[in-house]
Design an enzyme around this catalytic site. Sequence first.
Site, PDB file in Angstrom:
ATOM      1  N   GLY A  14       0.834  -1.236   0.067  1.00  0.00           N
ATOM      2  CA  GLY A  14      -0.038   0.071  -0.003  1.00  0.00           C
ATOM      3  C   GLY A  14       0.921   1.280  -0.155  1.00  0.00           C
ATOM      4  N   CYS A  44     -28.279  -9.590 -15.024  1.00  0.00           N
ATOM      5  CA  CYS A  44     -27.570  -9.013 -16.405  1.00  0.00           C
ATOM      6  C   CYS A  44     -28.650  -9.811 -17.259  1.00  0.00           C
ATOM      7  CB  CYS A  44     -26.297  -9.829 -16.699  1.00  0.00           C
ATOM      8  SG  CYS A  44     -25.624  -9.750 -18.240  1.00  0.00           S
ATOM      9  N   CYS A  59     -26.885 -12.473 -19.623  1.00  0.00           N
ATOM     10  CA  CYS A  59     -26.528 -13.916 -19.061  1.00  0.00           C
ATOM     11  C   CYS A  59     -27.427 -14.350 -17.820  1.00  0.00           C
ATOM     12  CB  CYS A  59     -25.197 -14.144 -18.900  1.00  0.00           C
ATOM     13  SG  CYS A  59     -24.523 -13.209 -17.322  1.00  0.00           S
ATOM     14  N   CYS A  66     -23.464  -7.477 -18.046  1.00  0.00           N
ATOM     15  CA  CYS A  66     -22.196  -7.622 -17.237  1.00  0.00           C
ATOM     16  C   CYS A  66     -21.082  -6.555 -17.666  1.00  0.00           C
ATOM     17  CB  CYS A  66     -21.713  -9.134 -17.454  1.00  0.00           C
ATOM     18  SG  CYS A  66     -22.564 -10.354 -16.415  1.00  0.00           S
ATOM     19  N   CYS A 117     -19.366 -12.798 -18.855  1.00  0.00           N
ATOM     20  CA  CYS A 117     -20.678 -12.845 -19.437  1.00  0.00           C
ATOM     21  C   CYS A 117     -20.674 -13.861 -20.591  1.00  0.00           C
ATOM     22  CB  CYS A 117     -21.102 -11.433 -19.875  1.00  0.00           C
ATOM     23  SG  CYS A 117     -22.784 -11.113 -20.213  1.00  0.00           S
TER      24      CYS A 117
END
Lengths: 258, 288, 242
Positions: free
Chosen positions: B29, B238, B241, B263, B269
């Site tokens: 980080g 979605c 899908c 998606c 997807c």
Amino acid sequence: MTDDTLLSARGLSLSFGANDALVSVDVDLWPGEMLAVVGESGSGKTTLLNVLSGRLVPDAGAVWYRDPAGKLHDVHAMPAPELRTLHRSDWGFVHQDPKQNLRMNVTAGGNVGERLMAQGARHYGNIREQAIDWLHQVEIDANRVDDLPRTFSGGMLQRLQIARTLVTHPRLVFMDEPTGSLDVSVQARLLDLIRTLVTRLKIAAVLVTHDIGVARLLAHRIMVMQRGRVVETGLTDQVLDDPQHPYTQLLVSSVLQA
Amino acid sequence: MKGYNFAYLDEQTKRMIRRALLKAVAIPGHQVPFGSREMPLPYGWGTGGIQVTASVLGAGDVLKVIDQGADDTTNAVSIRRFFARTAGVRTTTRTADATLIQTRHRIPEKTLRDDQIIVYQVPQPEPLFRLEPSRVETRRMHGLADYGLMHVKLYEDIARFGQISISYDYPVMVNRRHLMSPSPIPAFDNPKMHRMPALQLFGAGREKRIYAIPPWTEVRSLDFDDHPFRAINAARPCGLCGATDAYLDEVVTDDRGGRLFVCSDTDHCAERRAAGHVGEEGLKEAAE
Amino acid sequence: MSGLRDDTPMSQVVLHTDALDKSFTLHLQGGVRIPVLAGVGLDLQAGECVVLSGPSGVGKSTLMRSLYGNYRAEAGRILIRHHGAMVDLASADPRTILAIRHETLGYVSQFLRVVPRVPALDVVAEVLIGRGASQEAARQAATDLLLRLNIPRRLHGLPPATFSGGEQQRVNLARGFIGRHPVLLLDEPTASLDAENRSVVVAMINEAKRSGIAIIAICHDTDVRDAIADRLFPLMPLQDAA
């Protein structure tokens, strides 16, 4: 350093070029005690405050602080993170200009809550509640908790600064002319507030002021400075009513009576 | 490709970047400055991510590049082709087949493995950027773990809007020590970073900073005990899908307010549809 | 809480000074030195009232302020019985002096020093709250005392700045008496009061004496003086120093 002082300094000296800002200054402060440092411009009182609080490094001398566990720390030998933590928890600093110590684009509640959050407070409801409580204690309407300080008067800003500083219950507060930038009519309210809070919370404080009336009202002890030196120190009413040093006599006699 | 070093950058530069990466991995980080090079595309187009990818890419790697989750947007296509030409590596659109994934602003839906590396493109590496203008001060804050200001910002959001209003680039605490900007991925993706098995590398070309999260590192989104972090998503499946747990893009389909939620992760997807899942839109088409 | 300990016999000395000197050096006037007190020796017993006497300007107020620590004694000792032991106030550090003032030594000056904004009731109640009393109990005691001194209720919530001189002085007296300090210094306690209030104050002083409180007073009103004094302590003017 005696066994029970909260803050002690010995032999503090500091020069800025040819200007001797501090010359061999000693200070002792006990818990719950308010010490006023008075003097005219150039007396070194603000420099002293900055040295005592670790913000300025002296050329000579040392400052010791006794933490709640009773352990002594050399303020200028402390690692920066430790000093920074101290400033955020056990110590406080009230500036003459409240804007220096406030975030003007953060709400009053956020300003007061910041020190709590910096210490790890993570419950929004609690933080907000404490902030509101403190606004109440400094006589700011609790409805202003979500207002930005931009909309506050000078007196309110100063009171907000005090709330922000005291929220972590510091044991030692440094104050640099806390009423200096305020109108006279507003000063009385603020002084009364400081007096009440400091007494109730048993806060020790070093108060720098050029106003002897403020020193008389708030301080247990007073230190008179002239050109970097302490010329007289003692019980406030004794120093002001029975000044021994010529400069103190001059200072006291110069004050206009209303 | 003739006249260019493998993956475009010279070896000295790669070495410099790798050193930065090692440092970054050692301090999860923490932002490490690096000497960002002139790249054949301007700042703001992924130069940081490209330099990191170029430095860790090997001849045997399989590279996937996505932009907002899609393999087929202009930028994703350009960058993928760039590496295909300068490094000659195999490329793919399938997350499962990739060893190295460069991404702009999304994490793939599929959980990454410990033999994969994901490289994020980062516009602004400093999480405190908008709150504290002074870089000197933010460096001090990172050095002293003095992050009260960020919590103040979250407090302000709740005071003003009743909830934390950050929807992307949601600040996280890495390894309980460093406050980090995850790059402008949606807040929805933040939980994926937590204890991810893959190595996560971040490159900011314009700002000249690199940072990293080693595998299996703790990554927590900042919040309050009584306002916990929530991964927000559109409350729809979605349209293509039928996935209910993927991040969705909203697509405007006509000028009468028609919209379609699909998606964002095109590979995810496609994989689902190949497996026989059908969303509402797909069902409608079938019916026609 | 009574300031006097139960084991203090009435005849016990609670305040003793010896060889007390006080002079003022005015640096702003060329350093001229004005001696006021020389070799003052005073003994005060529990339950008695000693009135300082002498011509105006002889140093009665100076002596009183020196006893309170408001003026710094130049030489000599000011022993005061504080928590059972004799402590020298003349050489004590500020914290000790403050502690003595808090519990043992009270002072009613000639004029009330006004603190802005604080209501009269709280000016008086503060003394007890500082000793740990609850705000309610302190305010009740303060109310009773102010009423006794004929300060009407409607004034209790107001800051004394706008009060008349007599009213201010009565607030001052209330603040001085409420703490029940074992030693009390009164500077002209009845100066700005009418006959009725004078007799209230005389009664309060005599009550205090009966409870063992020792008092030193400056009082020009001969009637009041006769009503309260057990003895006089005369001060003589000093010969002018060179």
